[in-house]
Design an enzyme around this catalytic site. Structure first.
Site: not given
Length: 388
Positions: A93-95, A190, A217, A267, A307, A310, A336
């Site tokens: 949660g820092g970001y 960091q 970062g 991610d 998928c 498609c 997709h």
């Protein structure tokens, strides 16, 4: 719980690996879809699994604010609460505190911030962030850190790094004293875009016996060449036997480049966010379903894609739905886009296994970027240099 390197590429730092967690194994390199609030937007857990996900990411900051860790704990933990029985990674949660929250104030003990939802004031400490993640029961957890944007001065970055390292030590101590053996705590490296500070961060973390390392970062407003340069340098300092996670990075070209640098985990909200704006991935770049050229286009989003979207629907139909603001179109485009990235990662892993990653990288990037008019890099010469 462990990480095993199964095969290394001969020409790059890329490798195939297997990360074992309390809720199952993850094959690396891996892309992790983001379920910020406990759900990958517009999709059910079954659909997320169907597109190829082995692990998802959720956000401590958002879950702390709503519904709160006590509700999730009473519901049996995050896995049961959201109906996902595979591994989950939660970031600290820092970001989000630094990108979303208002009126934040950093002290040695933690961060004061006002919720972006209703302005309520909270105080995040390393211990509280660990306590929340313990209640969530996620498989991989992150310590509270300070994430600065691109352009921060050397001394500002150094001070933030020093606090981040002290908070990491406090997080490790909390974990040791609170029965969290089933959760893997990664350290977040960091140091901004200063090699000296990145090196210092790694050297000091190596003494902490961490099970994995996250590169934080990065992708905070810098040019692509700067991102690749500091990523490549930082990875060169890390031990071979530990997993490496590049936080918040997940554009197709960045996945391929990151893997070749030795990154194991990625991610990003990009594939789901783009879908909600009508943008879909193809091997020749990004496209927008709103374009008039698709009004009478009765072909799938991509001919060879396997998928659900498609296999069943045409561009013309999806465009019609999107222009009428039908939420089904967001779901179809999200399916997709995620499947595109998972197919890409499958191709990347296969190319490593067959010893042809460099060849695959050049073919993919040349085709994807040459036609991607909506996603041009700031400096084309950067790519020319990287593809040599």
């Amino acid at each position: 719980m462990s990480f095993e390197v199964i095969q290394r590429d001969k020409n790059t730092r890329a490798r195939l690996g297997r990360l074992k967690t309390f809720h199952g194994e993850v094959n690396t390199p891996v892309f992790m879809p983001v379920g910020t609030q406990g759900a990958v937007k517009t999709l059910s857990p079954e659909e997320v699994e169907e597109v190829g996900a082995e692990i998802i990411l959720s956000n401590t900051y958002h879950l702390f604010l709503r519904p709160g860790q006590e509700i999730i704990k009473k519901g049996g933990g995050l896995h049961r609460f959201i109906g996902w029985d595979k591994p989950i990674l939660t970031d600290s949660g820092g970001y989000q505190v630094f990108s979303l929250a208002r009126l934040r104030k950093i002290e040695e003990d933690g961060i004061y911030f006002n919720s972006h939802i209703d302005g309520s004031q909270y105080f995040f400490t390393p211990e509280l962030v660990m306590e929340v993640q313990k209640a969530l029961g996620s498989d991989i957890i992150m310590p509270l850190d300070i994430c600065l944007g691109y352009g921060a001065s050397y001394w500002e970055t150094k001070e933030a790094l020093e606090i981040t390292l002290r908070w990491l030590k406090r997080s490790i101590d909390y974990k040791k004293n609170n029965n969290m053996e089933t959760q893997l705590l990664f350290g977040i490296i960091q140091g901004g875009f200063y090699r000296e500070l990145r090196k210092e961060a790694v050297e000091r973390m190596l003494d902490m016996e961490l099970p994995g390392f996250a590169l934080g970062g990065i992708s905070v407003g810098e040019p692509k060449d700067k991102m690749y340069e500091i990523t490549d340098y930082t990875v060169s300092l890390l031990p071979e036997e530990k997993p490496r996670y590049l936080m918040g990075v997940g554009a197709p070209e960045d996945l391929v480049m990151g893997v070749s640098m030795g990154i194991d985990m990625f991610d990003c909200v990009l594939p789901t966010r783009l879908a909600r704006h009508g943008v879909f991935y193809t091997k020749t770049g990004r496209r927008n379903i709103k374009n008039a050229q698709y009004k009478e286009d009765f072909s799938p989003l991509e001919e060879d894609c396997d998928c659900y979207t498609c296999r069943r629907f045409t561009k013309a139909y999806i465009r019609h739905l999107f222009l009428q603001h039908e939420t089904f179109s967001y779901r179809l485009l999200t399916i997709h886009n995620l499947r595109f990235l998972f197919r890409l990662m499958e191709d990347v892993r296969r190319s490593i296994r067959e010893g042809r990653l460099e060849e695959f990288k050049k073919e993919f990037l040349t085709q994807y970027l040459a036609n991607d008019r909506e996603n041009r890099l700031e400096k084309e010469e950067v790519w020319n240099r990287l593809l040599i």
